[in-house]
Design a protein around this motif. Sequence first.
Motif, mmCIF file in Angstrom:
data_model
loop_
_atom_site.group_PDB
_atom_site.id
_atom_site.type_symbol
_atom_site.label_atom_id
_atom_site.label_comp_id
_atom_site.label_asym_id
_atom_site.label_seq_id
_atom_site.Cartn_x
_atom_site.Cartn_y
_atom_site.Cartn_z
ATOM 1 N N LEU A 54 1.053 -1.581 -0.104
ATOM 2 C CA LEU A 54 -0.345 -0.567 -0.281
ATOM 3 C C LEU A 54 1.089 0.917 -0.108
ATOM 4 O O LEU A 54 2.278 0.893 0.436
ATOM 5 C CB LEU A 54 -0.602 0.347 1.243
ATOM 6 N N PRO A 55 0.575 2.479 -0.231
ATOM 7 C CA PRO A 55 1.466 3.734 -0.188
ATOM 8 C C PRO A 55 1.328 3.943 0.670
ATOM 9 O O PRO A 55 0.817 3.939 1.705
ATOM 10 C CB PRO A 55 -0.107 4.684 -1.451
ATOM 11 N N PRO A 56 2.905 4.667 1.341
ATOM 12 C CA PRO A 56 3.325 5.632 2.339
ATOM 13 C C PRO A 56 1.776 5.992 3.102
ATOM 14 O O PRO A 56 1.517 5.673 4.156
ATOM 15 C CB PRO A 56 4.584 6.073 1.960
ATOM 16 N N SER A 57 0.817 6.963 2.658
ATOM 17 C CA SER A 57 0.778 8.295 3.407
ATOM 18 C C SER A 57 -0.626 6.601 3.588
ATOM 19 O O SER A 57 -1.253 7.286 4.759
ATOM 20 C CB SER A 57 0.134 8.930 2.537
ATOM 21 N N TYR A 58 -1.476 6.299 2.790
ATOM 22 C CA TYR A 58 -2.430 4.971 3.366
ATOM 23 C C TYR A 58 -2.109 4.235 4.616
ATOM 24 O O TYR A 58 -2.722 4.105 5.109
ATOM 25 C CB TYR A 58 -2.717 4.777 1.918
ATOM 26 N N ARG A 59 -0.970 3.871 4.217
ATOM 27 C CA ARG A 59 -0.672 2.669 5.346
ATOM 28 C C ARG A 59 -0.345 3.358 6.926
ATOM 29 O O ARG A 59 -0.722 3.166 7.863
ATOM 30 C CB ARG A 59 0.981 2.470 4.961
ATOM 31 N N GLU A 60 0.242 4.514 6.631
ATOM 32 C CA GLU A 60 0.308 5.768 7.790
ATOM 33 C C GLU A 60 -0.696 5.950 8.800
ATOM 34 O O GLU A 60 -0.615 5.723 9.325
ATOM 35 C CB GLU A 60 1.462 6.665 7.460
ATOM 36 N N PHE A 61 -1.522 6.216 7.580
ATOM 37 C CA PHE A 61 -3.055 6.745 8.056
ATOM 38 C C PHE A 61 -3.776 4.785 9.078
ATOM 39 O O PHE A 61 -4.061 5.057 10.070
ATOM 40 C CB PHE A 61 -3.982 6.873 7.086
ATOM 41 N N LEU A 62 -3.620 3.255 8.358
ATOM 42 C CA LEU A 62 -3.614 2.938 8.695
ATOM 43 C C LEU A 62 -3.503 2.212 10.069
ATOM 44 O O LEU A 62 -3.908 1.788 10.987
ATOM 45 C CB LEU A 62 -4.269 1.708 8.090
ATOM 46 N N GLN A 63 -1.982 2.819 10.748
ATOM 47 C CA GLN A 63 -1.613 2.705 11.327
ATOM 48 C C GLN A 63 -2.278 3.211 12.834
ATOM 49 O O GLN A 63 -2.345 3.043 14.072
ATOM 50 C CB GLN A 63 0.281 3.038 11.363
ATOM 51 N N VAL A 64 -2.492 4.766 12.385
ATOM 52 C CA VAL A 64 -2.712 5.690 13.064
ATOM 53 C C VAL A 64 -4.491 5.133 13.455
ATOM 54 O O VAL A 64 -5.254 5.185 14.532
ATOM 55 C CB VAL A 64 -2.772 6.958 13.085
ATOM 56 N N THR A 65 -5.208 4.782 12.557
ATOM 57 C CA THR A 65 -6.857 4.572 12.633
ATOM 58 C C THR A 65 -7.188 3.553 11.721
ATOM 59 O O THR A 65 -6.660 3.774 10.131
ATOM 60 C CB THR A 65 -7.952 5.636 12.829
ATOM 61 N N ASN A 66 -7.695 2.125 11.442
ATOM 62 C CA ASN A 66 -7.830 1.349 10.604
ATOM 63 C C ASN A 66 -9.225 1.396 10.268
ATOM 64 O O ASN A 66 -10.124 0.625 10.768
ATOM 65 C CB ASN A 66 -7.426 0.037 11.968
ATOM 66 N N GLY A 67 -9.379 2.227 9.891
ATOM 67 C CA GLY A 67 -11.411 3.174 9.372
ATOM 68 C C GLY A 67 -11.175 4.586 9.724
ATOM 69 O O GLY A 67 -10.432 4.971 11.428
ATOM 70 N N TRP A 68 -12.390 5.348 9.483
ATOM 71 C CA TRP A 68 -12.912 6.481 10.131
ATOM 72 C C TRP A 68 -14.416 6.867 9.617
ATOM 73 O O TRP A 68 -14.794 6.573 8.331
ATOM 74 C CB TRP A 68 -12.015 7.519 9.304
ATOM 75 N N ASP A 69 -15.278 7.108 10.751
ATOM 76 C CA ASP A 69 -16.343 7.460 10.597
ATOM 77 C C ASP A 69 -16.957 8.305 10.124
ATOM 78 O O ASP A 69 -16.945 9.493 10.124
ATOM 79 C CB ASP A 69 -16.775 7.156 11.966
#
Length: 194
Positions: A71-86
């Motif tokens: 996966l691309p870096p910014s998306y990987r880092e997002f997932l490490q902070v929150t695995n989904g967003w409401d």
Amino acid sequence: MAISNTPRYPWGDLLRTVNDAAQKYFAEYRAIPPEQRADPDDGFGRATWLGAPGAGEAEIARHEERLGMRLPPSYREFLQVTNGWDEYSHASLRLMSLAEVGWTRDVDPELARIWDQLEDDHDPQDQWYLHQESMSGSLYISEYIEGQVYLLNPHVVGPDGEWEAWDFATWHPGEVRYRSFWDLMEREFGRYLS
């Protein structure tokens, strides 16, 4: 080439800012007497954090293996902070957890079929045509709500490993393209940054 594990994107700060703004909105909403709300028992605004626990490296790697790509870096880092967003943030669509994410051809075959058919039938002179050639092979990362979805395009990758991100909606011609997932989310969440 070594892959750095040092975060490049300030997801924690950005998401806390959006979450805090959403909580203020929720407080105003909860102040409305229940009898004046459209649905008094809607549960809206009860969550104190709009995200989910972050995904660990092993979980991300397992899903990358399932998808057949890193996966691309910014998306990987997002997932490490929150695995989904409401979606209740009112700043973006609901971003799905890794377990829900998949290729558009698998997650929403009808959308892929329609846009792939347009690719086959398009007139190259049409001004609205914005390269739907990758619709089936795009990564479906949000719910499709009211004609809109967020997609990541692994066919356009920058030198930093970032995939092009798409805001695809029925009210504009094809996809609106962003250099990366970070750029798309920064635009979506931008109203909370001022």
